[in-house]
Design an enzyme around this catalytic site. Structure first.
Site, PDB file in Angstrom:
ATOM      1  CE1 TYR A 132     -19.973  -1.062   7.870  1.00  0.00           C
ATOM      2  CE2 TYR A 132     -20.250   0.585   9.592  1.00  0.00           C
ATOM      3  CZ  TYR A 132     -19.464  -0.355   8.929  1.00  0.00           C
ATOM      4  OH  TYR A 132     -18.177  -0.576   9.347  1.00  0.00           O
ATOM      5  CG  ASN A 170     -11.955   5.297   6.590  1.00  0.00           C
ATOM      6  OD1 ASN A 170     -11.026   5.797   5.952  1.00  0.00           O
ATOM      7  ND2 ASN A 170     -13.198   5.748   6.511  1.00  0.00           N
ATOM      8  CG  ASP A 196     -11.542  -9.263   7.149  1.00  0.00           C
ATOM      9  OD1 ASP A 196     -12.249  -8.449   7.753  1.00  0.00           O
ATOM     10  OD2 ASP A 196     -11.303 -10.417   7.571  1.00  0.00           O
ATOM     11  CD  GLU A 219     -13.161 -10.003  10.640  1.00  0.00           C
ATOM     12  OE1 GLU A 219     -13.123  -9.664  11.836  1.00  0.00           O
ATOM     13  OE2 GLU A 219     -12.244 -10.655  10.088  1.00  0.00           O
ATOM     14  CD  GLU A 220     -18.130  -7.946  12.868  1.00  0.00           C
ATOM     15  OE1 GLU A 220     -18.008  -6.963  12.102  1.00  0.00           O
ATOM     16  OE2 GLU A 220     -17.602  -8.007  13.997  1.00  0.00           O
ATOM     17  CB  ILE A 249     -13.355  -2.921   0.454  1.00  0.00           C
ATOM     18  CG1 ILE A 249     -12.699  -1.654   1.009  1.00  0.00           C
ATOM     19  CG2 ILE A 249     -12.328  -4.037   0.265  1.00  0.00           C
ATOM     20  CD1 ILE A 249     -12.167  -1.773   2.414  1.00  0.00           C
ATOM     21  N   GLY A 286      -9.219  -0.007  10.908  1.00  0.00           N
ATOM     22  CA  GLY A 286      -8.984   0.288  12.328  1.00  0.00           C
ATOM     23  C   GLY A 286      -9.644   1.569  12.808  1.00  0.00           C
ATOM     24  CB  CYS A 287     -10.706   4.469  11.173  1.00  0.00           C
ATOM     25  SG  CYS A 287      -8.957   4.546  10.817  1.00  0.00           S
TER      26      CYS A 287
HETATM   27  N1  AR6 Z   1     -15.851  -0.617   2.221  1.00  0.00           N
HETATM   28  C1  AR6 Z   1     -15.060   0.439   2.541  1.00  0.00           C
HETATM   29  N2  AR6 Z   1     -15.001   0.991   3.768  1.00  0.00           N
HETATM   30  C2  AR6 Z   1     -15.778   0.471   4.719  1.00  0.00           C
HETATM   31  C3  AR6 Z   1     -16.638  -0.625   4.481  1.00  0.00           C
HETATM   32  C4  AR6 Z   1     -16.656  -1.172   3.166  1.00  0.00           C
HETATM   33  N3  AR6 Z   1     -17.431  -2.199   2.843  1.00  0.00           N
HETATM   34  N4  AR6 Z   1     -17.280  -0.902   5.623  1.00  0.00           N
HETATM   35  C5  AR6 Z   1     -16.845  -0.020   6.539  1.00  0.00           C
HETATM   36  N5  AR6 Z   1     -15.936   0.816   6.007  1.00  0.00           N
HETATM   37  P1  AR6 Z   1     -14.728  -1.353  11.010  1.00  0.00           P
HETATM   38  P2  AR6 Z   1     -12.182  -1.537  12.476  1.00  0.00           P
HETATM   39  C6  AR6 Z   1     -15.210   1.906   6.696  1.00  0.00           C
HETATM   40  O1  AR6 Z   1     -15.288  -0.660  12.183  1.00  0.00           O
HETATM   41  O2  AR6 Z   1     -12.267  -0.195  13.096  1.00  0.00           O
HETATM   42  C7  AR6 Z   1     -15.108  -5.818  13.566  1.00  0.00           C
HETATM   43  O3  AR6 Z   1     -15.883  -6.266  14.639  1.00  0.00           O
HETATM   44  C8  AR6 Z   1     -16.070   2.748   7.627  1.00  0.00           C
HETATM   45  O4  AR6 Z   1     -15.579   4.088   7.565  1.00  0.00           O
HETATM   46  O5  AR6 Z   1     -15.391  -2.576  10.515  1.00  0.00           O
HETATM   47  O6  AR6 Z   1     -10.873  -2.033  11.961  1.00  0.00           O
HETATM   48  C9  AR6 Z   1     -13.879  -6.676  13.397  1.00  0.00           C
HETATM   49  O7  AR6 Z   1     -14.157  -8.041  13.610  1.00  0.00           O
HETATM   50  C10 AR6 Z   1     -15.786   2.130   8.971  1.00  0.00           C
HETATM   51  O8  AR6 Z   1     -16.008   3.030  10.036  1.00  0.00           O
HETATM   52  O9  AR6 Z   1     -13.179  -1.745  11.241  1.00  0.00           O
HETATM   53  C11 AR6 Z   1     -12.978  -6.111  14.437  1.00  0.00           C
HETATM   54  O10 AR6 Z   1     -13.272  -6.622  15.710  1.00  0.00           O
HETATM   55  C12 AR6 Z   1     -14.324   1.789   8.840  1.00  0.00           C
HETATM   56  O11 AR6 Z   1     -14.205   1.329   7.488  1.00  0.00           O
HETATM   57  C13 AR6 Z   1     -13.291  -4.639  14.405  1.00  0.00           C
HETATM   58  O12 AR6 Z   1     -14.625  -4.542  13.911  1.00  0.00           O
HETATM   59  C14 AR6 Z   1     -13.823   0.761   9.794  1.00  0.00           C
HETATM   60  O13 AR6 Z   1     -14.643  -0.381   9.777  1.00  0.00           O
HETATM   61  C15 AR6 Z   1     -12.390  -3.903  13.465  1.00  0.00           C
HETATM   62  O14 AR6 Z   1     -12.708  -2.554  13.556  1.00  0.00           O
END
Ligand code: AR6
Length: 542
Positions: free
Chosen positions: A358, A435, A300, A318-319, A290, A437-438
């Site tokens: 990652y 993805n 984000d 996000e982090e 992204i 929330g996934c």
């Molecule tokens: N570009 C595209 N896709 C990505 C990228 C990227 N740079 N990084 C990860 N993904 P996640 P959530 C995909 O777990 O489930 C944090 O602590 C990858 O498939 O970060 O919404 C926040 O502060 C990954 O498994 O997001 C929240 O507390 C999926 O995106 C919580 O995590 C989800 O990434 C949010 O969790």
């Protein structure tokens, strides 16, 4: 002859941006001080900022109340200090901070003692494990030496320049507010230097009764207090690198934060939406990330407490974004926990670091020179949209109708930032997501992919979806989208189909198989009938 297989399907990325160049889309609204926009630097007759020299601070008066950030340099920031007889006196905390930060700090023990000198309540509590590990075990001697000899004195100067650099109060972006804040990158650097030295008052506790319990952490002590796992140390490297960069050359641009809050009655009635999915330009890519989707509104995958675990163990989307673009961390100073119907847009942040890996394999991979051009207000043309999905312990919960509506509203509120609701044409730039929330939140990409496509179709914003290495997911999303679009399925029809699936099939079959089956059975024609009836009922005067 070599065969080059492309990593994307759907329309080319230029159709998501609205132009061949990443920067061809219209700019976001200019920075203009207004009743709903606090600009903390001086805007001269709307004169654009050249981005070379930082703008001067806006003059104002400190405010020490519940509406504004309580600043460490405020005259009213008092703290109990013990004198040599063991008696406690209230003292101006900034004076203590000043005298501590002017002194030389030669190693991590002295750094810890400096921080504790104005956070005396935590003397027996904070251990600074990660900080000590970084400087005594992880970095090589030369790097550590350079940090304490060169970078740290500059970070201290930057922190101490706070009262000079920020002269008007910073409002809190509270819940239910539609409000913007603009800061110069120099002001941001000074705020982050203060966060590094843990000077922000009333921000060291998370007790329910504490004033800032509904705000994220901002003082870095939470990061220093971790056990110093490798990904934490790599995050610290990113932050140290940021300081090295801004201390070497102060960046001259500005950044705007905007909070958007839409009451539930202002959100679409999803079940009766007539927006056709075929109106949505969709690009799905398995290789790009992204943050590399230049010129688009980059999502984000946020926590409702902005930044999530960036000042702790967290190291996912996000982090990582926050440590490679640390200016985003300033959101944590003033953004109250997001409600279900709220989103935050940050325009103008710069990227400073490269990375590899990652989560537990995350590593700082060196300097990043951000070539993103500035807009007419001096902001990098980079927009980061923070929307928080809900964590789901089970698939059944994720498919509950109120949850579907919650996630649709959340995405739609984000995607309609600065959009013209009256316009029937597409709104550029499009959105870059994936993805959402996934990962940490355990949702299903097949569902979230469709929900985000529906929100984008409804918002009239083109969508680029990045599947993070998953080519099969890319193919399946495009297949199901093409099938739905070909049959003329609307957002409302798809919503009702997903609700139907959730009531009967969630644990037994796959959402996309179910949708393909429905389309094969010609059931969409029947839905068209029900949609018609529903719209008539909706418009029948009560
Ligand atoms: N570009 C595209 N896709 C990505 C990228 C990227 N740079 N990084 C990860 N993904 P996640 P959530 C995909 O777990 O489930 C944090 O602590 C990858 O498939 O970060 O919404 C926040 O502060 C990954 O498994 O997001 C929240 O507390 C999926 O995106 C919580 O995590 C989800 O990434 C949010 O969790």
């Amino acid at each position: 002859m070599s065969t080059v297989t492309k990593s994307w399907l759907g329309v080319p990325i230029s159709e998501i941006r609205g132009s061949q160049s990443p920067w061809g889309a219209p700019e976001f609204p200019l920075v203009v001080p207004a009743y709903n926009h606090s600009v903390l630097y001086h805007v001269q007759n709307g004169r654009p900022i050249d981005g070379d020299r930082p703008p001067k601070p806006q003059i104002g008066r400190d405010k020490w109340d519940h509406e504004f950030v309580r600043m460490p340099c405020s005259n009213q920031s008092l703290y109990p200090f013990e004198d040599s007889n063991g008696d406690c006196h209230l003292k101006k905390r900034w004076e203590v901070i000043e005298s501590s930060l002017w002194k030389p700090i030669r190693d991590s023990r002295e750094l810890a003692n400096t921080i504790l000198s104005y956070n005396t309540k935590f003397k027996k509590i904070w251990k600074f494990k990660a900080l000590h590990k970084l400087f005594s075990e992880y970095l090589d001697e030369e790097e550590t030496q350079y940090f304490f000899d060169v970078t740290l004195p500059e970070i201290a100067k930057l922190a101490l320049a706070l009262p000079k650099l920020i002269q008007s109060p910073i409002p809190l972006l509270k819940q239910h507010k539609n409000y913007s804040i603009s800061l110069s990158q120099q002001q941001i650097a000074s705020i982050l230097a203060n966060a590094f030295f843990c000077t922000f008052p009333r921000r060291n506790t998370k007790k329910k009764s504490s004033e800032y319990s509904s705000y994220p952490h901002i003082n870095f002590y939470t990061l220093y207090e971790t056990d110093g796992s490798e990904s934490v140390l790599e995050k610290l490297k990113c932050l140290c690198h940021y300081f090295r960069r801004v201390c070497t050359k102060v960046p001259g641009g500005v950044v705007t934060w905007t909070r958007r809050s839409v009451p539930p009655r202002g959100c679409p009635a999803w079940g009766s939406s007539g927006s056709p999915l075929s109106s949505l330009p969709l690009h799905v890519d398995s290789d790009t990330t992204i943050e590399d989707a230049h010129g688009l509104i980059q999502v984000d995958f946020a926590n409702k407490y902005l930044g999530g675990g960036v000042l702790n163990y967290g190291c996912v989307q996000e982090e990582i974004r926050f440590v490679i673009c640390p200016e985003l961390m300033v959101s944590m100073l003033f953004t109250e926990v997001l409600r279900p119907n709220e989103a935050l847009l940050i325009v103008g942040c710069e990227r400073y670091s490269r990375y590899t890996g990652y989560a537990s394999t995350f590593q700082w991979a060196g300097d990043y020179r951000d070539e993103t051009p500035l807009d007419s207000s001096g902001r990098r043309r980079c927009a980061v949209l923070a929307i928080d999905a809900l964590p789901y312990p089970s698939t059944v919960q994720e498919y509950r109708e109120e949850m579907l509506t919650r996630e649709l509203n959340k995405a739609w509120i984000g995607f309609t930032f600065h959009a013209d609701p009256e316009s029937s044409t597409l709104q550029y730039p499009g959105v870059a997501t994936g993805n959402w929330g996934c990962g940490a939140f355990g949702g299903s990409p097949r569902l979230k992919g469709l929900l985000q496509a529906m929100a984008a179709a409804q918002a009239g914003r083109p969508l680029a979806y990045f599947t993070f290495g998953d080519a099969e997911l890319r193919d399946h999303i495009v297949d199901v989208y093409n099938a739905l679009a070909k049959c003329g399925v609307t957002v409302g029809q798809l919503y009702r189909l997903i609700v139907r699936f959730s009531k009967t099939n969630v644990l037994r079959s796959d959402l996309y198989d179910f949708l393909h089956q429905v389309l094969r059975d010609g059931e969409v024609d029947k839905l068209r009938g029900t949609q018609h009836e529903r719209m008539e009922t909706d418009s029948t005067p009560g």
